[in-house]
Design a protein around this motif. Structure first.
Motif, PDB file in Angstrom:
ATOM      1  N   SER A   1       5.832 -25.513  24.578  1.00 29.32           N
ATOM      2  CA  SER A   1       5.134 -24.776  25.639  1.00 29.32           C
ATOM      3  C   SER A   1       6.102 -24.631  26.802  1.00 29.32           C
ATOM      4  CB  SER A   1       3.873 -25.521  26.074  1.00 29.32           C
ATOM      5  OG  SER A   1       4.238 -26.776  26.595  1.00 29.32           O
ATOM      6  N   ILE A   2       5.722 -23.811  27.775  1.00 29.58           N
ATOM      7  CA  ILE A   2       6.589 -23.655  28.944  1.00 29.58           C
ATOM      8  C   ILE A   2       5.767 -23.833  30.210  1.00 29.58           C
ATOM      9  CG2 ILE A   2       8.182 -22.077  27.771  1.00 29.58           C
ATOM     10  CD1 ILE A   2       6.848 -19.827  29.453  1.00 29.58           C
ATOM     11  N   THR A   3       6.456 -24.244  31.255  1.00 29.22           N
ATOM     12  CA  THR A   3       5.797 -24.245  32.569  1.00 29.22           C
ATOM     13  C   THR A   3       6.006 -22.849  33.136  1.00 29.22           C
ATOM     14  OG1 THR A   3       7.831 -25.003  33.562  1.00 29.22           O
ATOM     15  CG2 THR A   3       6.223 -26.670  32.997  1.00 29.22           C
ATOM     16  N   ALA A   4       4.934 -22.230  33.524  1.00 27.83           N
ATOM     17  CA  ALA A   4       5.024 -20.845  33.980  1.00 27.83           C
ATOM     18  C   ALA A   4       5.659 -20.804  35.366  1.00 27.83           C
ATOM     19  CB  ALA A   4       3.642 -20.232  34.003  1.00 27.83           C
ATOM     20  N   PRO A   5       6.815 -20.172  35.529  1.00 22.06           N
ATOM     21  CA  PRO A   5       7.434 -20.090  36.854  1.00 22.06           C
ATOM     22  C   PRO A   5       6.809 -18.953  37.662  1.00 22.06           C
ATOM     23  CG  PRO A   5       8.804 -19.005  35.238  1.00 22.06           C
ATOM     24  CD  PRO A   5       7.596 -19.494  34.507  1.00 22.06           C
ATOM     25  N   PRO A   6       6.917 -18.996  38.985  1.00 23.75           N
ATOM     26  CA  PRO A   6       6.431 -17.856  39.786  1.00 23.75           C
ATOM     27  C   PRO A   6       7.374 -16.668  39.591  1.00 23.75           C
ATOM     28  CG  PRO A   6       7.402 -19.529  41.202  1.00 23.75           C
ATOM     29  CD  PRO A   6       7.442 -20.080  39.823  1.00 23.75           C
TER      30      PRO A   6
ATOM     31  N   TRP B   1       5.866  -7.481  38.160  1.00 22.77           N
ATOM     32  CA  TRP B   1       6.294  -6.557  37.088  1.00 22.77           C
ATOM     33  C   TRP B   1       6.903  -7.278  35.887  1.00 22.77           C
ATOM     34  CZ3 TRP B   1      11.332  -6.564  35.412  1.00 22.77           C
ATOM     35  CH2 TRP B   1      12.285  -7.166  36.243  1.00 22.77           C
ATOM     36  N   LEU B   2       7.280  -8.545  36.072  1.00 25.48           N
ATOM     37  CA  LEU B   2       7.985  -9.270  35.021  1.00 25.48           C
ATOM     38  C   LEU B   2       7.019 -10.199  34.290  1.00 25.48           C
ATOM     39  CD1 LEU B   2      10.804  -9.784  33.811  1.00 25.48           C
ATOM     40  CD2 LEU B   2      11.056 -11.660  35.440  1.00 25.48           C
ATOM     41  N   SER B   3       6.958 -10.071  32.976  1.00 25.77           N
ATOM     42  CA  SER B   3       6.080 -10.961  32.206  1.00 25.77           C
ATOM     43  C   SER B   3       6.884 -11.717  31.150  1.00 25.77           C
ATOM     44  CB  SER B   3       4.943 -10.165  31.560  1.00 25.77           C
ATOM     45  OG  SER B   3       5.481  -9.229  30.660  1.00 25.77           O
ATOM     46  N   ILE B   4       6.294 -12.846  30.724  1.00 30.51           N
ATOM     47  CA  ILE B   4       6.951 -13.698  29.717  1.00 30.51           C
ATOM     48  C   ILE B   4       6.102 -13.689  28.453  1.00 30.51           C
ATOM     49  CG2 ILE B   4       7.509 -16.085  29.130  1.00 30.51           C
ATOM     50  CD1 ILE B   4       8.345 -16.505  31.992  1.00 30.51           C
ATOM     51  N   THR B   5       6.743 -13.451  27.325  1.00 28.43           N
ATOM     52  CA  THR B   5       6.044 -13.485  26.039  1.00 28.43           C
ATOM     53  C   THR B   5       6.699 -14.561  25.173  1.00 28.43           C
ATOM     54  OG1 THR B   5       5.711 -11.126  26.257  1.00 28.43           O
ATOM     55  CG2 THR B   5       5.247 -12.096  24.099  1.00 28.43           C
ATOM     56  N   ILE B   6       5.865 -15.507  24.658  1.00 26.37           N
ATOM     57  CA  ILE B   6       6.405 -16.593  23.829  1.00 26.37           C
ATOM     58  C   ILE B   6       6.256 -16.220  22.366  1.00 26.37           C
ATOM     59  CG2 ILE B   6       6.135 -19.020  23.194  1.00 26.37           C
ATOM     60  CD1 ILE B   6       5.116 -19.498  26.024  1.00 26.37           C
ATOM     61  N   GLY B   7       7.359 -16.194  21.668  1.00 26.02           N
ATOM     62  CA  GLY B   7       7.350 -15.948  20.228  1.00 26.02           C
ATOM     63  C   GLY B   7       7.483 -17.261  19.479  1.00 26.02           C
ATOM     64  N   PRO B   8       7.620 -17.204  18.160  1.00 33.32           N
ATOM     65  CA  PRO B   8       7.738 -18.454  17.371  1.00 33.32           C
ATOM     66  C   PRO B   8       8.898 -19.322  17.853  1.00 33.32           C
ATOM     67  CG  PRO B   8       7.419 -16.573  15.935  1.00 33.32           C
ATOM     68  CD  PRO B   8       7.602 -16.015  17.300  1.00 33.32           C
ATOM     69  N   THR B   9      10.070 -18.700  18.064  1.00 35.32           N
ATOM     70  CA  THR B   9      11.212 -19.461  18.588  1.00 35.32           C
ATOM     71  C   THR B   9      11.935 -18.655  19.674  1.00 35.32           C
ATOM     72  OG1 THR B   9      12.632 -18.566  16.868  1.00 35.32           O
ATOM     73  CG2 THR B   9      11.608 -20.694  16.421  1.00 35.32           C
ATOM     74  N   THR B  10      11.197 -17.824  20.379  1.00 34.25           N
ATOM     75  CA  THR B  10      11.810 -16.992  21.429  1.00 34.25           C
ATOM     76  C   THR B  10      10.947 -16.990  22.674  1.00 34.25           C
ATOM     77  OG1 THR B  10      10.668 -15.059  20.563  1.00 34.25           O
ATOM     78  CG2 THR B  10      12.933 -15.392  19.820  1.00 34.25           C
TER      79      THR B  10
ATOM     80  N   ASP C   1      13.006 -20.132  37.071  1.00 31.66           N
ATOM     81  CA  ASP C   1      13.151 -21.566  36.770  1.00 31.66           C
ATOM     82  C   ASP C   1      12.116 -21.917  35.708  1.00 31.66           C
ATOM     83  OD1 ASP C   1      15.254 -22.485  38.354  1.00 31.66           O
ATOM     84  OD2 ASP C   1      13.984 -22.291  40.137  1.00 31.66           O
ATOM     85  N   LEU C   2      12.595 -22.178  34.511  1.00 28.15           N
ATOM     86  CA  LEU C   2      11.688 -22.359  33.381  1.00 28.15           C
ATOM     87  C   LEU C   2      11.904 -23.744  32.775  1.00 28.15           C
ATOM     88  CD1 LEU C   2       9.790 -20.361  31.926  1.00 28.15           C
ATOM     89  CD2 LEU C   2      11.623 -19.987  30.278  1.00 28.15           C
ATOM     90  N   GLU C   3      10.800 -24.375  32.382  1.00 25.80           N
ATOM     91  CA  GLU C   3      10.923 -25.646  31.686  1.00 25.80           C
ATOM     92  C   GLU C   3      10.249 -25.490  30.329  1.00 25.80           C
ATOM     93  OE1 GLU C   3      11.225 -29.864  33.639  1.00 25.80           O
ATOM     94  OE2 GLU C   3       9.132 -29.322  33.337  1.00 25.80           O
ATOM     95  N   ILE C   4      10.994 -25.740  29.271  1.00 21.56           N
ATOM     96  CA  ILE C   4      10.453 -25.629  27.908  1.00 21.56           C
ATOM     97  C   ILE C   4      10.178 -27.055  27.425  1.00 21.56           C
ATOM     98  CG2 ILE C   4      10.907 -24.775  25.577  1.00 21.56           C
ATOM     99  CD1 ILE C   4      13.140 -23.010  27.070  1.00 21.56           C
ATOM    100  N   ILE C   5       8.932 -27.273  26.995  1.00 20.49           N
ATOM    101  CA  ILE C   5       8.504 -28.642  26.661  1.00 20.49           C
ATOM    102  C   ILE C   5       8.095 -28.698  25.192  1.00 20.49           C
ATOM    103  CG2 ILE C   5       6.833 -30.457  27.216  1.00 20.49           C
ATOM    104  CD1 ILE C   5       6.530 -28.868  29.947  1.00 20.49           C
ATOM    105  N   ASN C   6       8.599 -29.692  24.480  1.00 23.91           N
ATOM    106  CA  ASN C   6       8.114 -29.930  23.107  1.00 23.91           C
ATOM    107  C   ASN C   6       8.066 -31.437  22.858  1.00 23.91           C
ATOM    108  OD1 ASN C   6      10.885 -30.321  22.871  1.00 23.91           O
ATOM    109  ND2 ASN C   6      10.949 -29.539  20.777  1.00 23.91           N
ATOM    110  N   CYS C   7       7.797 -31.814  21.644  1.00 22.40           N
ATOM    111  CA  CYS C   7       7.686 -33.229  21.253  1.00 22.40           C
ATOM    112  C   CYS C   7       6.616 -33.928  22.083  1.00 22.40           C
ATOM    113  CB  CYS C   7       9.008 -33.965  21.387  1.00 22.40           C
ATOM    114  SG  CYS C   7      10.410 -33.080  20.731  1.00 22.40           S
ATOM    115  N   GLY C   8       5.553 -33.220  22.361  1.00 22.34           N
ATOM    116  CA  GLY C   8       4.464 -33.831  23.123  1.00 22.34           C
ATOM    117  C   GLY C   8       4.892 -34.271  24.503  1.00 22.34           C
TER     118      GLY C   8
END
Lengths: 193, 532
Positions: B368-373, B377-386, B406-413
Motif C-alpha cells: 500500500s502507499i501513503t497518499a501524498p498531498p 490534476w495529478l492522480s496516482i493509480t496502483i497496479g499489481p507492481t506499478t 513524497d511517497l511511502e510504499i509499505i508492504n510486509c504488514g
C-alpha cells in the motif's frame, strides 16, 4: 501438566507414613488432608479420618470395594468369624480280591474348599448407611492382604455375600452394627491323584 | 448436504456418568441427493473418540422425527454413547500401601467427543459416506484420521447415579463436597466417593481418597492436618512433589531469514533443571529457566526452506524423574522485501499535455502507499507492481515552484517501507498568437496585414498551424522537433506558407525573430492554432 482424570490421594496412615516420616502416627487421633496445585490453589479437603475404630491388628480386616462412583473405597472391620468349608462328591470303585490294605472302595472327588469370613463394624451411624449400601452392593471387592514369603502387601479378591442390612431402626438408633460375610474369590487348589 | 446441526449435546468439559444416557443429537441431510425430494440420508454415523482416539462408530438409518421436505423439517438423529463408555471405562484398584504422591487412574475417566457424518448414494446406488471414516491401526497399516462435524469435548466417568441423585453429575458431585472437612476448588476438583464425613481407618490401613481433577495445573502439595491424643489443636505438615510444566499451548512462528527471531514460552519448572536439545536448526539458540523457555537466533538466507525443521527438546528436573517434552517445527521463510526498479526521475509536465509516469516496483505483495498531498490534476493509480502518476495540467497549473512528491510504499504488514521523493515542474504550453491585424492599401486594393507571434515554450510534437480562410483545409503546418526554438518555428512557418503558394498574391511574408508577418488580399486571413 497433570492429566484430567480420577486420582487417588494417599489417605491411609500406611500411605502417608512415607510422605510424612516425622509425624508420630501412633499418637495421632484424627487427621485430614488438603491438596494444592502448583499455583498454590487449594483443590480439595478430605473427610476427617479417625484412627481408633477397628484398630486391633490381630482382629481387624480391611476391605477395598468398588463404589457406585466407580472408584475404590475401603472399610475396616473386626473379624468375628472365619469358617473353612469343603464340599465334594463321592465315588465308589470296585475292589480286587484279595483286598489290599491301602486300597479303599469309597473316594471323594470334585473337592471345593474355601474360607468364609465375617466382619462387623459399629463405627458408622445411620446417616452413613447410604455408603454402606454401596459396600454391600459392590460388584468388585478385595481383602487387603499382608505380604508373606517375601511378597509385598497386596489385595486378594473376595466375593461379598448377599445380605440384608437394617439401615434404619426404631430403637438404639445411635448404634448400627453392620455385619458382612464374604469368601475368597479363588478357592483352594488341590491335587487329583 | 452435510450434517446440518448438532442441536443437543453435553456441555463442553462437563462431567457425565457412564451409567446413564449420554445423548447426542444432530440433524442431517442427504450428501448426494438423487432427486430434489430425496433429502433423507440413508445412514448417519456417529464416530466416538475417547481421549482423542477413535473407539467405535454408531449408526442410525432411521430419523427420530418425521422429516418433511416441503415444510423444511430436516431429519434428526439421536445417539446414546453410554454403552461404548461402559465398555471402555474400568474401575482401577490402587496398590496396597505407599504410592509416591498420588495414584492416577487411566481408564476411569475419559475425554470424549463424537464426529457426525452424513451419507448419500453414488451413481451405482451404493451408500457413500460424507467425510472420511476413521480406521484403527491394524498390523502394519497406519490409522486413518476421521473427519466430520464434531461435538463438544466432554468427560465421561465410570460412575452410576442413583435415582435420588441430581442427574447432572457435576451438580451431584458438588454436593458431596459438603461431606468433607473443608473447602474445594469450584471447578477443577470433585469428590469421587460418597464416604462418610467421619471416616475410620486403622494405623496399618492403606487408603486412597478418590477425586476427579480436570484443571490445567500440576497437582503439587499435600498438606496434612493432624491431632494427637490429648491435644485439642491440629498440627500441620506438608509434602510437595517436584513438578515442571509448560503453561498453555505453543506454536513456533515462522522465522524470517536475516531477521532476529525470538519466541518465549511460559513455564513453571522446579529447579534444578537441565536442558537436553534433541533436534534444532543450527542458527537457533534455546535456553530454559524455571519460568521461561526461549528460542532465539537469526537465520541466514541459506537457511530458507519450505520444509519445516524439527525442534525437539526435553527439560529434565526432579532428580531426573520428570521429563518436560517440547516438540514442534519451525519454517524459515525469505524476508519480505520491496524496492523501486532503477533510478526514477519524474519528468516535467506541460500545461495541456497529458502527463504519465510509471514507477516499476520489485515488491512482495500486497503493498500500500501513503497518499501524498498532490495537485488536483495529478492522480496516482496502483497496479499489481506499478505506481502510475497521470493527469493533464492546465495553464493555471504552471508554476515556478516544483510539484513535490513524497511517497511511502509499505508492504510486509508494515515491516518494510520504501520511500520515494522527487519533484517536477509544470511549464507553459506552446502558443501561436495573433498580435496585430490591420487593413492597408487603397479602397480598391485593400489588404490585410497580420502579425503572429510564436510563444516562448516549444516542445517536440506540438503542431503549429496557420489556417487560410481562402483555402479551407489546406493549412500551413509545422511540427516542432527536438532543437526547435520559437525563432526557428517562426522561420519554418514562413517557409511552409511559401511552399504552399496558395495561388493568391501574398504581398508580405517575413519572419522577424519570433514574429511572422503576412499581408494578403482583404478579407482573406490566417487563423493560428497550436495542437498536440
Amino acid at each position: 501438566m497433570s492429566n484430567k482424570t480420577i486420582y487417588g490421594l494417599p489417605d491411609g496412615p500406611k500411605n502417608l507414613k512415607p510422605l510424612f516420616p516425622t509425624v508420630k502416627w501412633e499418637e495421632v487421633e484424627d487427621y485430614y488432608l488438603e491438596l494444592y496445585d502448583d499455583n498454590g490453589t487449594q483443590l480439595l479437603t478430605t473427610p476427617l479420618n479417625k484412627i481408633g475404630c477397628c484398630n486391633d491388628e490381630n482382629k481387624k480386616i480391611r476391605i477395598s470395594f468398588v463404589n457406585t462412583l466407580g472408584t475404590v473405597d475401603g472399610i475396616s472391620l473386626i473379624k468375628i468369624e472365619e469358617e473353612f468349608e469343603t464340599k465334594s462328591d463321592a465315588y465308589e470303585k470296585p475292589l480286587r480280591y484279595p483286598l489290599e490294605k491301602p486300597i479303599g472302595g469309597n473316594y471323594r472327588y470334585n473337592i471345593k474348599a474355601n474360607s468364609t469370613y465375617k466382619g462387623i463394624s459399629a463405627c458408622y451411624k445411620e446417616e452413613d448407611m447410604v455408603w454402606i449400601k454401596e459396600l454391600l452392593s459392590s460388584p468388585l471387592a478385595w481383602l487387603q492382604w499382608k505380604g508373606s514369603e517375601e511378597q509385598t502387601d497386596d489385595h486378594i479378591p473376595i466375593v461379598i455375600s448377599d445380605a440384608k442390612l437394617i439401615t434404619r431402626k426404631v430403637e438404639e438408633r445411635y448404634v448400627y452394627e453392620i455385619q458382612i460375610a464374604f469368601k475368597l474369590s479363588n478357592e483352594r487348589s488341590g491335587i487329583k491323584n | 448436504m452435510p450434517i446440518v446441526s448438532i442441536y443437543k449435546q453435553p456441555d463442553a468439559s462437563s462431567l457425565n456418568a457412564a451409567y446413564r444416557p449420554i445423548m447426542l443429537y444432530c440433524s442431517a441431510l442427504h450428501t448426494l441427493p438423487v432427486s430434489a425430494t430425496a433429502f433423507v440420508p440413508p445412514v448417519v454415523y456417529c464416530d466416538i473418540y475417547f481421549n482423542g482416539l477413535f473407539y467405535k462408530t454408531l449408526t442410525k438409518t432411521q430419523s427420530s422425527n418425521n422429516p418433511d421436505f416441503a415444510t423444511g423439517i430436516t431429519p434428526t438423529y439421536e445417539f446414546d454413547i453410554q454403552d461404548a463408555a461402559q465398555e471402555y471405562l474400568r474401575a482401577e484398584l490402587p496398590p496396597n500401601g505407599g504410592y509416591l504422591f498420588i495414584y492416577e487412574t487411566f481408564k476411569s475417566m475419559t475425554a470424549a467427543y463424537c464426529r457426525f457424518r452424513s451419507s448419500g448414494y453414488n451413481s451405482s446406488g451404493f451408500i457413500v459416506s460424507e467425510d472420511t471414516a476413521p480406521v484403527q491401526r491394524t498390523g502394519s497399516k497406519p490409522p486413518v484420521a476421521g473427519t466430520g462435524k464434531q461435538t463438544n469435548t466432554f468427560f465421561i466417568l465410570n460412575m452410576a447415579l442413583q435415582h435420588e441423585h441430581n442427574q447432572n453429575l457435576n451438580t451431584h458431585l458438588k454436593y458431596i463436597k459438603d461431606k468433607t472437612n473443608g473447602p474445594w476448588s469450584m471447578t477443577d476438583a470433585y469428590p469421587a466417593s460418597h464416604r462418610p464425613k467421619l471416616y475410620y481407618v486403622g494405623l496399618s490401613d492403606s487408603d486412597y481418597y478418590p477425586f476427579v481433577y480436570k484443571g490445567d495445573s500440576e497437582l503439587k502439595c499435600i498438606k496434612l492436618y493432624y491431632k494427637t491424643k490429648g491435644k485439642t489443636t491440629y498440627q500441620t505438615d506438608q509434602f510437595c512433589r517436584c513438578t515442571g510444566r509448560i503453561i498453555g499451548t505453543y506454536k513456533l512462528p515462522d522465522a524470517i531469514a536475516t531477521k532476529p527471531y525470538l519466541y518465549e514460552i511460559t513455564a513453571k519448572i522446579d529447579a534444578p533443571l537441565s536442558l537436553v536439545i534433541n533436534t534444532k536448526p543450527a542458527w537457533m539458540t534455546i535456553t530454559a529457566t524455571t519460568t521461561k523457555i526461549s528460542f532465539s537466533g537469526t537465520p541466514a538466507r541459506a537457511d530458507i526452506s519450505p520444509t519445516p525443521v524439527n525442534v525437539n527438546i526435553t527439560i529434565v528436573n526432579c532428580n531426573d524423574s520428570n521429563y518436560i517434552s517440547f516438540k514442534d517445527t519451525v519454517v524459515i521463510v525469505k524476508p519480505c522485501e520491496g524496492s523501486i526498479v532503477g533510478t526514477p526521475k519524474l519528468p516535467t509536465a506541460y500545461a495541456g499535455k497529458p502527463y504519465l509516469y510509471i514507477l516499476n516496483l520489485l515488491i512482495d505483495l500486497p503493498f500500500s502507499i501513503t497518499a501524498p498531498p498532490l495537485p488536483p490534476w495529478l492522480s496516482i493509480t496502483i497496479g499489481p507492481t506499478t505506481i502510475a502518476f497521470s493527469g493533464t495540467p492546465t495553464v493555471a497549473d504552471i508554476s515556478a515552484t516544483p510539484v513535490k512528491v513524497d511517497l511511502e510504499i509499505i508492504n510486509c504488514g508494515g515491516a518494510n517501507k520504501i520511500k520515494f521523493s522527487d519533484s517536477f515542474l509544470v511549464q507553459g504550453a506552446p502558443t501561436l498568437t495573433l498580435i496585430s491585424d490591420t487593413i492597408t492599401g487603397g479602397i480598391f486594393s485593400r489588404r490585410r496585414r497580420q502579425v503572429f507571434r510564436v510563444g516562448p515554450y516549444v516542445y517536440t510534437g506540438y503542431t503549429y498551424k496557420l489556417k487560410p480562410s481562402f483555402a479551407p483545409g489546406n493549412d500551413t503546418v509545422v511540427v516542432a522537433v527536438a532543437g526547435d526554438t520559437p525563432i526557428t518555428i517562426a522561420q519554418k512557418l514562413v517557409n511552409a506558407i511559401r511552399a504552399k503558394g496558395y495561388g493568391t498574391p501574398i504581398y508580405t511574408l517575413i519572419s522577424s525573430g519570433t514574429d511572422i508577418t503576412t499581408e494578403i488580399r482583404y478579407p482573406s486571413r490566417f487563423d493560428p492554432e497550436v495542437v498536440y
